[in-house]
Design a protein around this motif. Structure first.
Motif, PDB file in Angstrom:
ATOM      1  N   ASN A   1      36.822  43.574  54.183  1.00  0.00           N
ATOM      2  CA  ASN A   1      37.188  42.502  53.252  1.00  0.00           C
ATOM      3  C   ASN A   1      36.703  42.809  51.841  1.00  0.00           C
ATOM      4  O   ASN A   1      37.414  42.576  50.863  1.00  0.00           O
ATOM      5  CB  ASN A   1      36.637  41.155  53.725  1.00  0.00           C
TER       6      ASN A   1
ATOM      7  N   GLN B   1      39.061  43.316  48.569  1.00  0.00           N
ATOM      8  CA  GLN B   1      38.855  42.586  47.317  1.00  0.00           C
ATOM      9  C   GLN B   1      38.722  43.552  46.144  1.00  0.00           C
ATOM     10  O   GLN B   1      39.284  43.318  45.067  1.00  0.00           O
ATOM     11  CB  GLN B   1      37.612  41.699  47.416  1.00  0.00           C
TER      12      GLN B   1
ATOM     13  N   ARG C   1      42.132  44.955  45.344  1.00  0.00           N
ATOM     14  CA  ARG C   1      42.944  43.947  44.653  1.00  0.00           C
ATOM     15  C   ARG C   1      42.541  43.837  43.184  1.00  0.00           C
ATOM     16  O   ARG C   1      43.384  43.726  42.297  1.00  0.00           O
ATOM     17  CB  ARG C   1      42.812  42.584  45.340  1.00  0.00           C
ATOM     18  N   ARG C   2      41.233  43.886  42.939  1.00  0.00           N
ATOM     19  CA  ARG C   2      40.739  43.827  41.564  1.00  0.00           C
ATOM     20  C   ARG C   2      41.243  45.034  40.772  1.00  0.00           C
ATOM     21  O   ARG C   2      41.720  44.908  39.646  1.00  0.00           O
ATOM     22  CB  ARG C   2      39.206  43.792  41.548  1.00  0.00           C
TER      23      ARG C   2
END
Length: 104
Positions: A68, A72, A75-76
């Motif tokens: 996870n 994240q 995605r950033r």
């Protein structure tokens, strides 16, 4: 005739070396699957299937948490790349708009 002997020698060499590699793999698997030697105190603690399952679940939860965090972070990074690309695209469009039209 010598060609046959050379081929036979090479074949035997390949067979022997592959057997040694296979033997090393089997030995390493056997060593990794050996149970750890526990002290007398630890041997009396019941280690049932439930305990093993709990450890597996905890390990999986840790792996999921790491995944996870990686998602994240990706995605950033993706948002950052999109923003940079959008800014570059905007600059290119602005530059194209400022170019004089020739031949019109």
């Amino acid at each position: 005739m010598t060609r046959t002997w050379v081929l036979l020698f090479v074949l035997m060499f390949i067979v022997l070396t592959s057997q040694f590699e296979w033997k090393e793999e089997v030995e390493s698997e056997v060593e990794s699957s050996r149970p750890l030697i526990l002290s007398d105190k630890e041997q009396h603690i019941p280690q049932g299937k439930e305990s093993v399952q709990e450890k597996k679940i905890l390990s999986q939860e840790k792996n999921i948490q790491k995944l996870n965090e990686l998602v994240q972070d990706l995605r950033r990074q993706l948002r950052q790349c999109r923003n940079e690309n959008q800014a570059e695209l905007t600059e290119l469009v602005t530059e194209l708009d400022q170019l004089p039209l020739s031949g019109v």
